[in-house]
Design a protein around this motif. Structure first.
Motif, mmCIF file in Angstrom:
data_model
loop_
_atom_site.group_PDB
_atom_site.id
_atom_site.type_symbol
_atom_site.label_atom_id
_atom_site.label_comp_id
_atom_site.label_asym_id
_atom_site.label_seq_id
_atom_site.Cartn_x
_atom_site.Cartn_y
_atom_site.Cartn_z
ATOM 1 N N TYR A 100 -5.470 -4.824 10.785
ATOM 2 C CA TYR A 100 -4.366 -4.108 10.139
ATOM 3 C C TYR A 100 -4.681 -3.933 8.645
ATOM 4 C CZ TYR A 100 -1.114 -4.279 14.099
ATOM 5 O OH TYR A 100 -0.484 -4.086 15.305
ATOM 6 N N LEU A 101 -4.012 -2.966 8.030
ATOM 7 C CA LEU A 101 -4.298 -2.637 6.630
ATOM 8 C C LEU A 101 -3.194 -3.153 5.713
ATOM 9 C CD1 LEU A 101 -5.559 1.048 7.021
ATOM 10 C CD2 LEU A 101 -6.909 -1.051 6.927
ATOM 11 N N ILE A 102 -3.612 -3.477 4.486
ATOM 12 C CA ILE A 102 -2.688 -3.997 3.473
ATOM 13 C C ILE A 102 -3.240 -3.635 2.097
ATOM 14 C CG2 ILE A 102 -3.831 -6.250 3.269
ATOM 15 C CD1 ILE A 102 -1.052 -7.530 3.037
ATOM 16 N N PRO A 103 -2.387 -3.372 1.103
ATOM 17 C CA PRO A 103 -2.901 -3.144 -0.256
ATOM 18 C C PRO A 103 -3.617 -4.393 -0.766
ATOM 19 C CG PRO A 103 -0.636 -2.394 -0.074
ATOM 20 C CD PRO A 103 -0.936 -3.141 1.186
ATOM 21 N N PRO A 104 -4.774 -4.239 -1.379
ATOM 22 C CA PRO A 104 -5.527 -5.404 -1.848
ATOM 23 C C PRO A 104 -4.768 -6.198 -2.911
ATOM 24 C CG PRO A 104 -6.482 -3.381 -2.709
ATOM 25 C CD PRO A 104 -5.474 -2.980 -1.684
ATOM 26 N N LEU A 105 -4.954 -7.515 -2.862
ATOM 27 C CA LEU A 105 -4.402 -8.472 -3.827
ATOM 28 C C LEU A 105 -2.900 -8.690 -3.682
ATOM 29 C CD1 LEU A 105 -6.321 -7.350 -7.040
ATOM 30 C CD2 LEU A 105 -7.015 -9.053 -5.362
ATOM 31 N N LEU A 159 6.170 -8.290 -8.298
ATOM 32 C CA LEU A 159 6.876 -7.828 -7.098
ATOM 33 C C LEU A 159 7.116 -6.320 -7.157
ATOM 34 C CD1 LEU A 159 9.487 -10.694 -6.594
ATOM 35 C CD2 LEU A 159 7.471 -10.226 -5.196
ATOM 36 N N GLN A 160 7.440 -5.825 -8.341
ATOM 37 C CA GLN A 160 7.673 -4.385 -8.489
ATOM 38 C C GLN A 160 6.407 -3.596 -8.191
ATOM 39 O OE1 GLN A 160 9.294 -3.233 -12.300
ATOM 40 N NE2 GLN A 160 8.700 -1.105 -12.027
ATOM 41 N N ASN A 161 5.278 -4.097 -8.670
ATOM 42 C CA ASN A 161 4.012 -3.412 -8.422
ATOM 43 C C ASN A 161 3.667 -3.403 -6.934
ATOM 44 O OD1 ASN A 161 0.840 -4.043 -8.019
ATOM 45 N ND2 ASN A 161 1.162 -2.441 -9.543
ATOM 46 N N ILE A 162 3.853 -4.546 -6.279
ATOM 47 C CA ILE A 162 3.571 -4.624 -4.848
ATOM 48 C C ILE A 162 4.449 -3.649 -4.078
ATOM 49 C CG2 ILE A 162 3.664 -6.134 -2.819
ATOM 50 C CD1 ILE A 162 2.992 -8.469 -4.666
ATOM 51 N N ASN A 163 5.733 -3.618 -4.406
ATOM 52 C CA ASN A 163 6.666 -2.736 -3.702
ATOM 53 C C ASN A 163 6.309 -1.265 -3.921
ATOM 54 O OD1 ASN A 163 9.078 -2.481 -2.052
ATOM 55 N ND2 ASN A 163 10.076 -1.662 -3.862
ATOM 56 N N GLU A 164 5.924 -0.906 -5.139
ATOM 57 C CA GLU A 164 5.540 0.482 -5.429
ATOM 58 C C GLU A 164 4.343 0.902 -4.595
ATOM 59 O OE1 GLU A 164 4.790 0.869 -9.554
ATOM 60 O OE2 GLU A 164 6.901 0.831 -10.144
ATOM 61 N N ARG A 165 3.356 0.010 -4.480
ATOM 62 C CA ARG A 165 2.162 0.356 -3.707
ATOM 63 C C ARG A 165 2.483 0.511 -2.225
ATOM 64 N NH1 ARG A 165 -2.617 -3.385 -4.526
ATOM 65 N NH2 ARG A 165 -1.129 -5.045 -5.016
ATOM 66 N N PHE A 166 3.340 -0.330 -1.682
ATOM 67 C CA PHE A 166 3.713 -0.203 -0.268
ATOM 68 C C PHE A 166 4.490 1.088 -0.026
ATOM 69 C CE2 PHE A 166 2.574 -4.657 0.239
ATOM 70 C CZ PHE A 166 2.138 -4.695 1.560
ATOM 71 N N GLN A 167 5.342 1.463 -0.973
ATOM 72 C CA GLN A 167 6.094 2.705 -0.824
ATOM 73 C C GLN A 167 5.162 3.914 -0.849
ATOM 74 O OE1 GLN A 167 9.086 2.102 -4.016
ATOM 75 N NE2 GLN A 167 10.616 2.420 -2.434
ATOM 76 N N LEU A 168 4.217 3.926 -1.773
ATOM 77 C CA LEU A 168 3.321 5.067 -1.921
ATOM 78 C C LEU A 168 2.306 5.148 -0.791
ATOM 79 C CD1 LEU A 168 2.714 4.820 -5.771
ATOM 80 C CD2 LEU A 168 4.011 6.586 -4.583
ATOM 81 N N LEU A 169 1.810 4.000 -0.331
ATOM 82 C CA LEU A 169 0.762 3.989 0.684
ATOM 83 C C LEU A 169 1.311 4.083 2.099
ATOM 84 C CD1 LEU A 169 -1.536 1.219 -0.831
ATOM 85 C CD2 LEU A 169 -2.133 3.620 -0.570
ATOM 86 N N GLN A 215 -7.672 1.606 -2.118
ATOM 87 C CA GLN A 215 -6.211 1.542 -2.120
ATOM 88 C C GLN A 215 -5.689 0.623 -1.026
ATOM 89 O OE1 GLN A 215 -5.138 5.664 -1.779
ATOM 90 N NE2 GLN A 215 -5.558 6.107 -3.922
ATOM 91 N N VAL A 216 -6.428 0.484 0.060
ATOM 92 C CA VAL A 216 -6.055 -0.427 1.139
ATOM 93 C C VAL A 216 -7.285 -1.218 1.561
ATOM 94 C CG1 VAL A 216 -4.161 0.999 2.025
ATOM 95 C CG2 VAL A 216 -6.476 1.339 2.898
ATOM 96 N N THR A 217 -7.045 -2.343 2.230
ATOM 97 C CA THR A 217 -8.138 -3.157 2.735
ATOM 98 C C THR A 217 -7.700 -3.786 4.052
ATOM 99 O OG1 THR A 217 -9.655 -4.976 2.215
ATOM 100 C CG2 THR A 217 -7.370 -5.230 1.528
ATOM 101 N N LYS A 218 -8.668 -4.177 4.867
ATOM 102 C CA LYS A 218 -8.339 -4.840 6.125
ATOM 103 C C LYS A 218 -7.770 -6.222 5.841
ATOM 104 C CE LYS A 218 -12.184 -4.563 8.448
ATOM 105 N NZ LYS A 218 -13.098 -4.642 9.608
ATOM 106 N N LEU A 219 -6.844 -6.647 6.676
ATOM 107 C CA LEU A 219 -6.216 -7.946 6.493
ATOM 108 C C LEU A 219 -7.238 -9.072 6.587
ATOM 109 C CD1 LEU A 219 -3.590 -9.422 6.006
ATOM 110 C CD2 LEU A 219 -3.115 -9.336 8.448
ATOM 111 N N SER A 220 -8.262 -8.894 7.427
ATOM 112 C CA SER A 220 -9.305 -9.922 7.556
ATOM 113 C C SER A 220 -10.056 -10.105 6.240
ATOM 114 C CB SER A 220 -10.279 -9.546 8.673
ATOM 115 O OG SER A 220 -10.879 -8.284 8.416
#
Length: 329
Positions: free
Chosen positions: A234-239, A291-301, A195-200
């Motif tokens: 730092y962590l970020i949702p993949p893709l 964009l909607q998918n990215i925003n949903e994942r940031f809200q949930l995670l 669900q998340v991955t390192k920024l590196s």
């Protein structure tokens, strides 16, 4: 709660019930109802408007104490001003130590019962919300995979085929392209269940992804990445970044005379992806699902929303990132 407290007491007194003392029961039910209602409202108000400067550990004690004080005042005023003919004989207030102790204990139990019920409801709601968020997150993650570079054929088969192609290719350019394409698909396979991955790791994937794009667009595309090393853990949702690059290419014209410039950098604790606006002559219809998918994942995670800025000459998306410690704690 009213049924348990008032009804229980009345059931134990059925043997003493007579038509002449029914007012005892009505007054008792009324006082129990008022007590419970006021305690319930105090607990509810203090849960919604949590007292400032009070630690989480002390907040339940504050709620119980205040609700107990309200219940004590109601019981005391009732016993003080209610005519004795409306009270059970043992509830007549004589200003003795036993009377004060009886009212105090009663107020404490009513406040505790309200606290327990409120806490049970809060835990139940939290569990339901957590289950709902997990389900939403699974759906959002699945949609992200469908929007990614994954193909309809088996990715394992494709990855193995690329490895074979790398060994049989003769010229360096072909070998390098196959290696970078293999890196892309290796990353897609590895983050399949994450669900998340390192920024590196995301940036390393972006490097391989950009190599493929550069071979396709040659000098028509320029991507500038400036992410300080201190943010690499730092962590970020993949893709998320890849989808923004793909979105910029989809909606903007690319040419040697006017290459599409995309900048990726850190700004105010966010990964900022900014591209120059140069719309295509024939606009591509946008569903805004990416964009909607990215925003949903940031809200949930992360419980945060992405920020979008649209000017006459640029389109910018800010992706909030958080540390490993904040996400897992």
């Amino acid at each position: 709660m009213i049924f348990v407290l008032a009804g229980g007491t009345i059931l134990m007194r059925l043997n003493d019930f007579s038509i002449h003392n029914y007012r005892y029961y009505l007054q008792y039910i009324s006082m129990v109802t008022i007590n419970i209602f006021c305690c319930w409202m105090v607990h509810g108000y203090l849960r919604v408007h949590e007292p400032q400067g009070v630690s989480k550990q002390l907040r339940p004690i504050v709620r119980i104490a205040l609700a107990m004080a309200v219940s004590f005042c109601i019981s005391y005023m009732s016993a003080l001003f209610m005519p004795h003919k409306y009270l059970f004989p043992e509830y007549v207030f004589n200003h003795t130590y036993a009377d004060f102790l009886r009212i105090t204990i009663g107020a404490f139990f009513i406040s505790m019962i309200c606290h327990i019920v409120w806490s049970s409801l809060a835990v139940s709601i939290m569990l339901q919300n957590a289950q709902l968020e997990n389900e939403h997150l699974k759906q959002a993650h699945l949609r992200a995979q469908l929007l990614s570079l994954q193909q309809q054929i088996s990715p394992h088969f494709l990855f193995n085929s690329l490895s074979t192609l790398k060994h049989i290719a003769h010229d360096k350019g072909t070998k390098d392209f196959v290696v970078q394409l293999s890196h892309v698909y290796r990353y897609l396979l590895n983050i399949n269940e994450q669900q998340v991955t390192k920024l590196s790791d995301e940036l390393h994937f972006i490097d391989s992804y950009l190599y493929i794009l550069y071979q396709r667009f040659e000098g028509d595309l320029k991507v500038q990445i400036d992410i300080p090393e201190q943010y690499h853990n730092y962590l970020i949702p993949p893709l998320a970044i890849q989808l923004l690059i793909e979105n910029a290419i989809k909606h903007n014209a690319l040419s040697p005379e006017m290459p599409l410039v995309i900048e990726i950098f850190i700004q105010n604790e966010t990964v900022t992806v900014k591209n120059r606006l140069q719309p295509k002559k024939i606009p591509v219809e946008s569903t805004k699902l990416g964009l909607q998918n990215i925003n949903e994942r940031f809200q949930l995670l992360f419980n945060k929303q992405i920020s979008i800025a649209h000017s006459d000459d640029s389109f910018t998306v800010h992706l909030p990132v958080i540390t490993h410690e904040r996400y897992y704690h």
